[in-house]
Design an enzyme around this catalytic site. Structure first.
Site, short mmCIF file in Angstrom:
data_model
loop_
_atom_site.label_atom_id
_atom_site.label_comp_id
_atom_site.label_asym_id
_atom_site.label_seq_id
_atom_site.Cartn_x
_atom_site.Cartn_y
_atom_site.Cartn_z
N GLU A 1 12.37 2.84 -14.00
CA GLU A 1 13.59 2.08 -13.71
C GLU A 1 13.58 0.73 -14.45
O GLU A 1 12.58 0.01 -14.45
CB GLU A 1 13.68 1.84 -12.20
CG GLU A 1 14.84 0.98 -11.76
CD GLU A 1 14.84 0.74 -10.25
OE1 GLU A 1 15.88 0.34 -9.72
OE2 GLU A 1 13.79 0.98 -9.60
N LYS B 1 22.47 4.03 -10.93
CA LYS B 1 21.79 4.12 -9.64
C LYS B 1 22.85 4.11 -8.53
O LYS B 1 23.76 3.28 -8.51
CB LYS B 1 20.85 2.93 -9.48
CG LYS B 1 19.95 2.98 -8.25
CD LYS B 1 18.94 1.83 -8.29
CE LYS B 1 17.97 1.87 -7.14
NZ LYS B 1 16.95 0.81 -7.23
N CYS C 1 15.00 5.48 -8.41
CA CYS C 1 14.23 4.88 -7.31
C CYS C 1 14.83 5.16 -5.94
O CYS C 1 14.66 6.23 -5.38
CB CYS C 1 14.05 3.38 -7.56
SG CYS C 1 12.59 2.69 -6.71
N SER D 1 8.74 1.17 -7.99
CA SER D 1 8.46 1.12 -6.56
C SER D 1 7.23 0.25 -6.31
O SER D 1 6.12 0.60 -6.73
CB SER D 1 8.20 2.53 -6.03
OG SER D 1 7.87 2.52 -4.66
N SER E 1 -16.31 -22.70 -1.86
CA SER E 1 -16.79 -23.40 -0.68
C SER E 1 -18.06 -22.82 -0.12
O SER E 1 -18.69 -23.42 0.76
CB SER E 1 -15.71 -23.34 0.41
OG SER E 1 -15.55 -22.00 0.85
N ASP F 1 -13.65 -16.24 1.75
CA ASP F 1 -12.36 -16.16 1.06
C ASP F 1 -12.48 -16.55 -0.41
O ASP F 1 -11.95 -15.86 -1.29
CB ASP F 1 -11.33 -17.04 1.76
CG ASP F 1 -11.08 -16.61 3.19
OD1 ASP F 1 -10.98 -15.40 3.43
OD2 ASP F 1 -10.99 -17.49 4.06
N SER F 2 -13.15 -17.65 -0.69
CA SER F 2 -13.31 -18.06 -2.08
C SER F 2 -14.22 -17.09 -2.83
O SER F 2 -14.05 -16.87 -4.02
CB SER F 2 -13.85 -19.49 -2.17
OG SER F 2 -15.12 -19.62 -1.56
N THR G 1 -7.23 -19.82 -2.24
CA THR G 1 -8.15 -18.84 -1.66
C THR G 1 -7.83 -18.50 -0.20
O THR G 1 -8.60 -17.81 0.45
CB THR G 1 -9.60 -19.36 -1.74
OG1 THR G 1 -9.71 -20.59 -1.00
CG2 THR G 1 -10.01 -19.62 -3.19
N GLU H 1 -4.87 -16.99 7.96
CA GLU H 1 -4.76 -18.45 7.94
C GLU H 1 -3.32 -18.89 7.64
O GLU H 1 -2.79 -19.79 8.29
CB GLU H 1 -5.70 -19.01 6.88
CG GLU H 1 -7.18 -18.80 7.19
CD GLU H 1 -8.08 -19.20 6.04
OE1 GLU H 1 -9.30 -19.27 6.24
OE2 GLU H 1 -7.55 -19.46 4.92
#
Length: 562
Positions: A41, A116, A152, A189, A305, A309-310, A410, A415
């Site tokens: 698409e 479409k 789509c 998609s 850190s 996460d980092s 990060t 959070e």
């Protein structure tokens, strides 16, 4: 009849570059004896082009590029190319000025244009803003085979499969009534976790219900927050998967349609990822790589850190771009533990990335001195903690500005949902890589990555999560355990459950009320966060449209404590 699926990775707006991709795929398909080439698409302009469509010169350029591409298209090959078309009736009869279209090209000419029919306006989609829907079934004949064309969303409205329908028409049903021999669906998609299993379940149902082979072509790559996973796939009349392209990579998949049986025999069948973590990992790697390169960056910088996460963000970046393109920055404070510094350095060594260490104690002292007068008589609290985060944000942005690095944030989805992040601090950056990854999934992804090769230090996985902004601080001082928090957030955000339903599922009423309040209060932060890669059905990105200045009468008023 030999068909070829061109699973492409367009860049939005790069008309010349996208045309070159299509032409290369066409030349390769023609060399392999294909009769028909299928592209995704809007493959010529890239999906989603959004408000570029409001610029008439962009649409005109797209049409001019299509004409040039058609002139260069291999003579022996017919192609379906995703493009934009003006709606000539818009001024006289009303309606939107454009169509989301597919051009059937053959022997240097555009033979037909297909529009479409179903235009999604939910989640990240806003197609009714730009496009007029098509109103006729899209059909053409090639080598005696009657082919139905859908784009789509045209495939996603089977009331028998979903138990409901969003639109009054089912284009697949219309094509079946017109006696087509095969249905092709040209898609862009977006990816979300386990979506390919849903797609294939739907495609299986469609093929069986209408006794038609179905060929699904999907874009790959990442454009802003959206990731496209490819996984183009074909089903025979019996609803069996007979071919599947590779996921998360450009591919050219060849198929054959038996002209007698009007069906698809078995072809190349690439496997799906072995588990959700493997799938998510590939998606995030692709998303980071494409965002970096399509925005013109070469290097990325990330604050290390010593936390999980980092660590995950840096590991994804190292795989996406190569470790030599990733710069890690340690910014220890007086509250940073020795083990956090060691964990960050061990991670960097395992990944093979360069690091810089910039202690922030002198800068903290400077802020304390500057604010001592206006802060006199108050107790240290969140304001002082946030200064540390903002010092780090300033240092990282300085490196980004000085050397042209893309700064990666990060923070994870848990959070960001509850506002456990600092504006102009750890939220500084150009891309939020894991902002749609809940904390529990962060752990799962890190464990999966370590099964491939050990890169994330074991201590990072086992120690209690902490922002280390004050002595002996851990996340659970102010948040529920992440297993509890993530389940509540999934129910509240993804499943749209009311607090009463979440309590009925077994959660503590006070905890549910606390989490719901935190989510509402953090909306102003999320509005100012960098774009984040979408991997779930409900991400804090272009599909999230919550108000900031709002007040639910059953909830406390929001607080703008950053």
């Amino acid at each position: 009849m030999k068909l070829a699926i061109a699973q492409l990775n367009p860049t939005i707006g790069d008309l010349a570059g996208n045309a070159r991709q299509i032409l290369r795929a066409a030349q390769a398909a023609a060399a392999q004896g294909a009769t028909l080439l299928l592209t995704p698409e809007l493959s010529l302009c890239g999906y989603p082009p959004r408000d570029l469509l409001l610029d008439p010169s962009f649409v005109a350029d797209c049409q001019a590029t299509l004409e040039q591409l058609v002139a260069e298209f291999p003579a022996a090959l017919t192609g379906l190319i995703g493009t934009i078309e003006f709606n000539p009736a818009a001024e006289q009869a009303g309606g939107k000025p454009l169509f989301n279209s597919t051009a059937l090209v053959e022997r240097g000419k555009i033979r037909q244009l297909f529009h479409k029919r179903l235009l999604p306006t939910y989640d990240v989609f806003d197609e009714d803003r730009y496009f007029e829907p098509g109103h006729q079934p899209n059909i053409f004949t090639l080598d005696g085979i009657k082919i139905g064309v859908t784009i789509c969303e045209d495939l996603w409205n089977d009331d028998q499969f979903w138990g409901k329908r969003l639109y009054p028409h089912n284009p697949i049903e219309d094509l079946a009534k017109h006696g087509v021999d095969v249905v092709v669906n040209l898609s862009a998609s977006p990816y979300s976790v386990a979506k390919q299993k849903l797609r294939e379940s739907m495609l299986h149902y469609t093929a069986v219900r209408f006794q038609l082979p179905v060929i699904y072509v999907n874009q790959i790559g990442a454009n802003d927050d959206l990731i496209f996973d490819g996984h183009s796939v074909a089903f025979n009349r019996q609803g069996e998967v007979v071919a599947r392209a590779q996921g998360f990579t450009v591919d050219l998949l060849n198929l054959e349609l038996d002209p007698v049986k009007r069906d698809l025999p078995l072809g190349a069948l690439h496997p799906l990822p072995e588990c959700e973590d493997a799938e998510i990992w590939q998606a995030l790697v692709l998303g980071l790589r494409d965002y970096t390169h399509k925005c013109g960056f070469k290097n990325v910088v990330v604050g290390l850190s010593g936390g999980i996460d980092s660590a995950l963000t840096a590991a994804i970046a190292a795989e996406a771009l190569g470790p030599e393109q990733v710069i890690g920055v340690l910014m220890p404070s007086p509250y940073s533990s020795d083990h956090s510094v060691k964990d960050a350095l061990d991670l960097a060594k395992n990944l093979g990335i360069v690091t810089h260490t910039l202690p922030i104690a002198p800068l903290m002292q400077g802020f304390e001195t500057a604010l001592s007068g206006v802060f006199a008589g108050t107790k240290p609290g969140i304001a002082e903690e946030n200064i540390q985060s903002r010092i780090r944000g300033n240092l990282l942005m300085a490196l980004s500005n000085k050397f042209g690095y893309l700064l990666l944030t990060t923070g994870n989805k848990s959070e960001l949902a509850v506002g456990y992040c600092t504006l102009y601090g750890d939220m500084c950056g150009g891309l939020a890589v894991i902002s749609d990854v809940p904390k529990t999934r962060v752990y799962s992804l890190c464990r999966w990555r370590n099964q491939q090769s050990l890169v994330i230090p074991e201590h990072v996985l086992t120690k209690a999560p902490s922002a280390e902004l004050k002595p002996d601080q851990v996340d659970q001082d102010s948040l529920p355990a992440y297993e509890i928090l993530d389940d509540i957030l999934q129910r509240l955000i993804d499943a749209h459950e009311a607090p009463a339903q979440i309590v009925a599922a077994g959660h503590n009423p006070d905890t549910v009320a606390q989490v719901a309040q935190l989510v509402a209060r953090a909306e102003f932060k999320r509005r100012q966060s960098p774009p984040g890669l979408k991997i779930t059905d409900r991400a804090f990105g272009s599909g999230w449209r919550m108000p900031i200045a709002a007040r639910r009468t059953t909830s406390p008023a929001p607080s703008h404590q950053a």
